[in-house]
Design a protein around this motif. Structure first.
Motif, short mmCIF file in Angstrom:
data_model
loop_
_atom_site.label_atom_id
_atom_site.label_comp_id
_atom_site.label_asym_id
_atom_site.label_seq_id
_atom_site.Cartn_x
_atom_site.Cartn_y
_atom_site.Cartn_z
N ALA A 1 4.72 109.70 92.12
CA ALA A 1 4.47 108.23 91.75
C ALA A 1 5.13 108.30 90.53
O ALA A 1 5.81 107.37 89.95
N ALA A 2 5.56 109.37 89.90
CA ALA A 2 4.94 109.10 88.41
C ALA A 2 6.50 109.02 88.28
O ALA A 2 7.14 108.54 87.26
N LEU A 3 7.24 110.27 89.00
CA LEU A 3 9.25 110.26 88.83
C LEU A 3 9.61 109.22 89.23
O LEU A 3 11.03 108.71 88.85
N GLY A 4 8.85 108.18 90.10
CA GLY A 4 9.82 107.05 90.42
C GLY A 4 9.38 105.92 89.80
O GLY A 4 9.88 104.78 90.01
N ARG A 5 7.93 105.92 88.95
CA ARG A 5 8.10 104.88 87.74
C ARG A 5 9.18 105.10 87.08
O ARG A 5 9.51 104.54 85.95
N VAL A 6 9.64 106.88 86.44
CA VAL A 6 10.42 106.83 85.43
C VAL A 6 11.84 106.27 86.09
O VAL A 6 12.48 105.67 85.45
N ARG A 7 12.19 106.92 87.83
CA ARG A 7 13.34 106.29 87.82
C ARG A 7 14.11 104.85 87.67
O ARG A 7 14.84 104.07 87.57
N ALA A 8 12.89 104.01 87.99
CA ALA A 8 12.88 102.94 88.41
C ALA A 8 12.69 101.95 86.78
O ALA A 8 13.76 101.12 86.49
N ALA A 9 12.22 102.62 85.40
CA ALA A 9 12.43 102.33 84.99
C ALA A 9 13.79 102.60 83.94
O ALA A 9 14.43 101.34 83.24
N ALA A 10 14.35 103.84 84.22
CA ALA A 10 15.70 104.26 83.95
C ALA A 10 16.83 102.88 84.91
O ALA A 10 17.90 102.35 83.91
N GLU A 11 16.27 102.75 85.79
CA GLU A 11 17.26 101.42 86.81
C GLU A 11 16.90 100.39 85.54
O GLU A 11 18.23 99.93 86.12
N ALA A 12 15.96 100.08 85.63
CA ALA A 12 15.69 98.66 85.23
C ALA A 12 16.70 98.22 83.80
O ALA A 12 16.84 97.44 83.18
N GLY A 13 16.82 99.54 82.97
CA GLY A 13 16.85 98.92 81.78
C GLY A 13 15.60 99.22 80.99
O GLY A 13 16.19 98.50 79.35
N GLU A 14 15.10 99.76 81.28
CA GLU A 14 13.34 99.32 80.27
C GLU A 14 13.01 100.29 79.52
O GLU A 14 12.43 99.93 78.82
N LEU A 15 13.85 101.59 79.31
CA LEU A 15 13.66 102.50 78.05
C LEU A 15 14.10 102.33 76.86
O LEU A 15 15.65 102.43 76.79
N PRO A 16 13.67 102.47 76.28
CA PRO A 16 13.96 102.37 74.83
C PRO A 16 15.38 103.12 74.00
O PRO A 16 14.61 104.63 74.53
N ALA A 17 16.48 103.41 73.41
CA ALA A 17 16.84 104.69 73.38
C ALA A 17 16.65 105.21 72.04
O ALA A 17 15.77 104.18 71.37
N LEU A 18 16.47 106.30 72.00
CA LEU A 18 16.62 107.22 70.98
C LEU A 18 18.06 107.34 69.84
O LEU A 18 19.16 107.36 70.67
N ASP A 19 17.80 107.52 68.92
CA ASP A 19 19.24 107.77 68.19
C ASP A 19 19.13 108.98 68.37
O ASP A 19 18.12 109.80 67.63
N ALA A 20 19.71 110.44 68.76
CA ALA A 20 19.95 111.53 69.07
C ALA A 20 20.94 112.06 68.00
O ALA A 20 20.40 113.65 67.66
N THR A 21 20.79 111.35 66.44
CA THR A 21 21.32 112.46 64.88
C THR A 21 20.35 113.43 63.91
O THR A 21 19.71 113.11 64.29
N GLY A 22 20.54 113.79 64.76
CA GLY A 22 20.05 115.81 64.19
C GLY A 22 18.52 115.66 65.05
O GLY A 22 18.22 116.44 64.40
N LEU A 23 18.18 115.65 65.80
CA LEU A 23 17.48 115.89 66.89
C LEU A 23 17.69 116.55 67.92
O LEU A 23 18.49 117.09 68.25
N ARG A 24 16.70 117.68 67.14
CA ARG A 24 16.26 118.82 68.06
C ARG A 24 15.83 118.64 69.54
O ARG A 24 15.40 117.95 69.68
N ILE A 25 17.50 119.09 70.36
CA ILE A 25 16.88 119.77 71.99
C ILE A 25 16.01 120.71 72.34
O ILE A 25 16.03 121.66 71.74
N GLY A 26 14.54 120.71 73.25
CA GLY A 26 14.01 121.59 73.22
C GLY A 26 14.13 122.16 74.74
O GLY A 26 15.29 121.62 75.29
N PRO A 27 13.44 122.65 74.96
CA PRO A 27 13.49 123.21 76.79
C PRO A 27 13.02 122.27 77.16
O PRO A 27 12.04 121.25 76.95
N PRO A 28 13.62 121.58 78.01
CA PRO A 28 13.45 120.69 79.16
C PRO A 28 12.10 120.67 80.29
O PRO A 28 12.10 120.03 80.96
#
Length: 285
Positions: free
Chosen positions: A42-69
């Motif tokens: 259900a939680a993964l479904g909410r993530v997918r639905a929010a992504a498909e609906a364009g509801e997720l705010p953008a993050l500025d990736a400049t200088g942002l470290r990527i950690g383990p996923p």
């Protein structure tokens, strides 16, 4: 979906990379990318639905470290000598059953984090590997079940190894596999539905810009499905556990003398088709 975690070490936040390559913030929907999330349809479904609906705010990736996923990893199970070409280059007989060993979860670092050459090391080696991330509890997976149904997704893993510690210092492989920073993971956890056939993925690794490994998961002796089923006969696999599934030919151990083991200052880059790319500079511990 491409799920990831960004921010300083120990304080990463959950994020998603959308189809246009824009980094999106997931903190308003989930607490973290971890086993609990992967086990919650259900939680993964909410993530997918929010992504498909364009509801997720953008993050500025400049200088942002990527950690383990993946956060709060339970265990890292590793499969040795799992590629026909790698067995040939090291002069080893292909194993009759999967060779299983462990890396501690605390060896996992981000995909672009510094990797430390252990003190006293003279044989630090590289290994690009497909990492399998478990999404459902797998216990005695039966022959008539689909082991891939237990897989949440896949990621790039770098199974850094110290060969003298591993082979020449007595005991099991653990001493050569569990040195600090010896398991860069990521950049993304790509959900299984986006990956398709895990036996049709290209793997590449470069050292200081020179291509060293150029393989395919089609060369695996034991497929991802076989590995998941096999390991589940000996231990319970929980959501958030990781399986590193072995490396193709091209490691330093299999090269002619003098073998080009890694030293401080070396730069290793690696990628798996569709799963992203890593880059690490090696420094002395």
């Amino acid at each position: 979906m491409k799920l990831l975690r960004v921010g300083t070490a120990g304080a990463e936040r959950p994020a998603l990379l959308d189809a246009e390559g824009v980094l999106r913030d997931l903190t308003g929907i989930v607490d973290d990318i971890d086993g609990a999330l992967l086990a919650d349809a259900a939680a993964l479904g909410r993530v997918r639905a929010a992504a498909e609906a364009g509801e997720l705010p953008a993050l500025d990736a400049t200088g942002l470290r990527i950690g383990p996923p993946l956060g709060r990893i339970g265990k890292v199970v590793c499969i040795g000598l799992n590629y026909h070409d790698h067995a040939r280059e090291t002069g080893a007989e292909p194993p009759a059953e999967p060779v299983v060993f462990f890396k501690a979860a605390d060896t996992v670092v981000g995909p672009n984090d510094t990797v430390l050459v252990p003190r006293g090391s003279v044989k630090t080696d590289w290994e690009v590997e497909l990492a399998v991330v478990i999404g459902r509890t797998a216990r005695y997976v039966a022959d008539d079940e689909d082991p891939l149904a237990y897989v949440a997704g896949y990621a790039v893993a770098h199974d850094v190894s110290e060969r003298e510690f591993q082979i020449e210092r007595g005991g099991t492989w653990d001493k050569g596999k569990n040195c600090e920073t010896f398991n860069p993971l990521g950049p993304w956890l790509v959900t299984a539905d986006e990956v398709g056939d895990p036996q049709d993925l290209s793997l590449k690794l470069w050292v200081n810009g020179e291509l060293k490994q150029d393989g395919t998961t089609a060369e695996q002796i034991f497929s991802v499905a076989e590995v998941v089923r096999y390991v589940s006969q000996f231990m319970v696999l929980y959501p958030g556990d990781v399986i590193n599934t072995g490396t193709p030919a091209g490691v330093a151990l299999g090269a002619p003398e003098p073998k080009p083991f890694l030293r401080a200052g070396d730069v290793v880059e690696l990628e798996i088709g569709g799963l992203g790319r890593q880059r690490q500079e090696f420094k002395d511990a």
